[in-house]
Design a protein around this motif. Sequence first.
Motif, PDB file in Angstrom:
ATOM      1  N   ALA A  28      -4.533   8.835   5.458  1.00  0.00           N
ATOM      2  CA  ALA A  28      -5.696   8.068   4.917  1.00  0.00           C
ATOM      3  C   ALA A  28      -5.485   6.529   4.447  1.00  0.00           C
ATOM      4  CB  ALA A  28      -6.140   9.079   3.856  1.00  0.00           C
ATOM      5  N   LEU A  29      -4.238   6.506   3.701  1.00  0.00           N
ATOM      6  CA  LEU A  29      -3.967   5.156   3.200  1.00  0.00           C
ATOM      7  C   LEU A  29      -3.778   4.259   4.517  1.00  0.00           C
ATOM      8  CD1 LEU A  29      -1.211   5.634   0.275  1.00  0.00           C
ATOM      9  CD2 LEU A  29      -3.512   4.486   0.273  1.00  0.00           C
ATOM     10  N   LEU A  38       2.020   2.537  -1.734  1.00  0.00           N
ATOM     11  CA  LEU A  38       1.051   3.077  -2.530  1.00  0.00           C
ATOM     12  C   LEU A  38       0.895   2.088  -3.864  1.00  0.00           C
ATOM     13  CD1 LEU A  38       2.683   6.521  -2.887  1.00  0.00           C
ATOM     14  CD2 LEU A  38       0.423   6.025  -2.358  1.00  0.00           C
ATOM     15  N   ASN A  39      -0.306   1.849  -3.994  1.00  0.00           N
ATOM     16  CA  ASN A  39      -0.655   0.771  -5.435  1.00  0.00           C
ATOM     17  C   ASN A  39      -0.652   1.726  -6.482  1.00  0.00           C
ATOM     18  OD1 ASN A  39      -0.806  -1.469  -3.354  1.00  0.00           O
ATOM     19  ND2 ASN A  39      -2.955  -1.057  -3.187  1.00  0.00           N
ATOM     20  N   SER A  43      -0.885   5.953  -6.269  1.00  0.00           N
ATOM     21  CA  SER A  43       0.229   6.604  -6.666  1.00  0.00           C
ATOM     22  C   SER A  43       0.149   7.709  -7.755  1.00  0.00           C
ATOM     23  CB  SER A  43       1.455   5.657  -7.353  1.00  0.00           C
ATOM     24  OG  SER A  43       1.165   5.050  -8.452  1.00  0.00           O
ATOM     25  N   TYR A  44      -0.999   7.297  -8.767  1.00  0.00           N
ATOM     26  CA  TYR A  44      -1.302   8.451  -9.676  1.00  0.00           C
ATOM     27  C   TYR A  44      -2.237   9.515  -8.885  1.00  0.00           C
ATOM     28  CZ  TYR A  44      -0.110   5.030 -13.442  1.00  0.00           C
ATOM     29  OH  TYR A  44       0.476   4.242 -14.280  1.00  0.00           O
ATOM     30  N   ALA A  45      -3.086   8.940  -7.915  1.00  0.00           N
ATOM     31  CA  ALA A  45      -3.793   9.979  -7.283  1.00  0.00           C
ATOM     32  C   ALA A  45      -3.008  10.885  -6.440  1.00  0.00           C
ATOM     33  CB  ALA A  45      -4.762   9.254  -6.400  1.00  0.00           C
ATOM     34  N   PHE A  46      -1.842  10.387  -5.883  1.00  0.00           N
ATOM     35  CA  PHE A  46      -1.016  11.160  -5.051  1.00  0.00           C
ATOM     36  C   PHE A  46       0.039  12.182  -6.023  1.00  0.00           C
ATOM     37  CE2 PHE A  46       3.377  11.448  -3.135  1.00  0.00           C
ATOM     38  CZ  PHE A  46       3.066  12.122  -2.038  1.00  0.00           C
ATOM     39  N   ILE A 101     -10.057   3.244  -8.628  1.00  0.00           N
ATOM     40  CA  ILE A 101     -10.232   3.565  -7.011  1.00  0.00           C
ATOM     41  C   ILE A 101     -11.436   2.992  -6.466  1.00  0.00           C
ATOM     42  CG2 ILE A 101     -10.394   5.324  -5.293  1.00  0.00           C
ATOM     43  CD1 ILE A 101      -8.674   7.000  -7.177  1.00  0.00           C
ATOM     44  N   ASN A 102     -11.134   2.057  -5.567  1.00  0.00           N
ATOM     45  CA  ASN A 102     -12.522   1.275  -5.078  1.00  0.00           C
ATOM     46  C   ASN A 102     -13.164   1.929  -3.712  1.00  0.00           C
ATOM     47  OD1 ASN A 102     -11.040   1.040  -2.852  1.00  0.00           O
ATOM     48  ND2 ASN A 102     -10.270  -0.956  -3.031  1.00  0.00           N
ATOM     49  N   ARG A 103     -14.221   1.893  -3.532  1.00  0.00           N
ATOM     50  CA  ARG A 103     -15.169   2.720  -2.750  1.00  0.00           C
ATOM     51  C   ARG A 103     -14.464   2.545  -1.228  1.00  0.00           C
ATOM     52  NH1 ARG A 103     -20.098   3.762  -4.479  1.00  0.00           N
ATOM     53  NH2 ARG A 103     -20.907   4.461  -2.523  1.00  0.00           N
ATOM     54  N   GLN A 104     -13.860   1.581  -0.834  1.00  0.00           N
ATOM     55  CA  GLN A 104     -13.145   1.738   0.510  1.00  0.00           C
ATOM     56  C   GLN A 104     -12.306   2.533   0.904  1.00  0.00           C
ATOM     57  OE1 GLN A 104     -10.813  -1.893   1.284  1.00  0.00           O
ATOM     58  NE2 GLN A 104     -10.559  -1.259   3.569  1.00  0.00           N
ATOM     59  N   PHE A 105     -11.477   3.250  -0.141  1.00  0.00           N
ATOM     60  CA  PHE A 105     -10.693   4.290   0.193  1.00  0.00           C
ATOM     61  C   PHE A 105     -11.468   5.508   0.085  1.00  0.00           C
ATOM     62  CE2 PHE A 105      -7.718   7.625  -1.496  1.00  0.00           C
ATOM     63  CZ  PHE A 105      -6.651   7.567  -0.424  1.00  0.00           C
TER      64      PHE A 105
END
Length: 106
Positions: A28-29, A38-39, A43-46, A101-105
């Motif tokens: 997905a990244l 990982l930004n 990385s927190y989300a991961f 977290i931006n909308r693009q992800f």
Amino acid sequence: MKKRFNKYFPPLFILGEVVVLTIIFFIALYVAFGSFELNVPYSYAFIVYILLWPIFSYVNKDYNIGRAVSYNNTFKKAFASVFIFVSSISLLWLFVAGEEINRQFI
């Protein structure tokens, strides 16, 4: 009567799920940003994903598959686990760090 391998199966099953979740996260990244790096917010989300999924999987006993369990019941449990996981992650990011977290992800 429980077999000897039954005590090893749940951790191996959950470990396999975590490996698949990790691969999907990095795919997905790559699809969203064109790289595997990982930004900080990701990385927190991961870390959150990797820590929460085994808990949900173990609590819902998703590893309990076999001849005695019907396919219908297995799919219901799997969809319930995924729904609870996605709902909890969505609520977490909505209230905790949604602006990072931006909308693009998404």
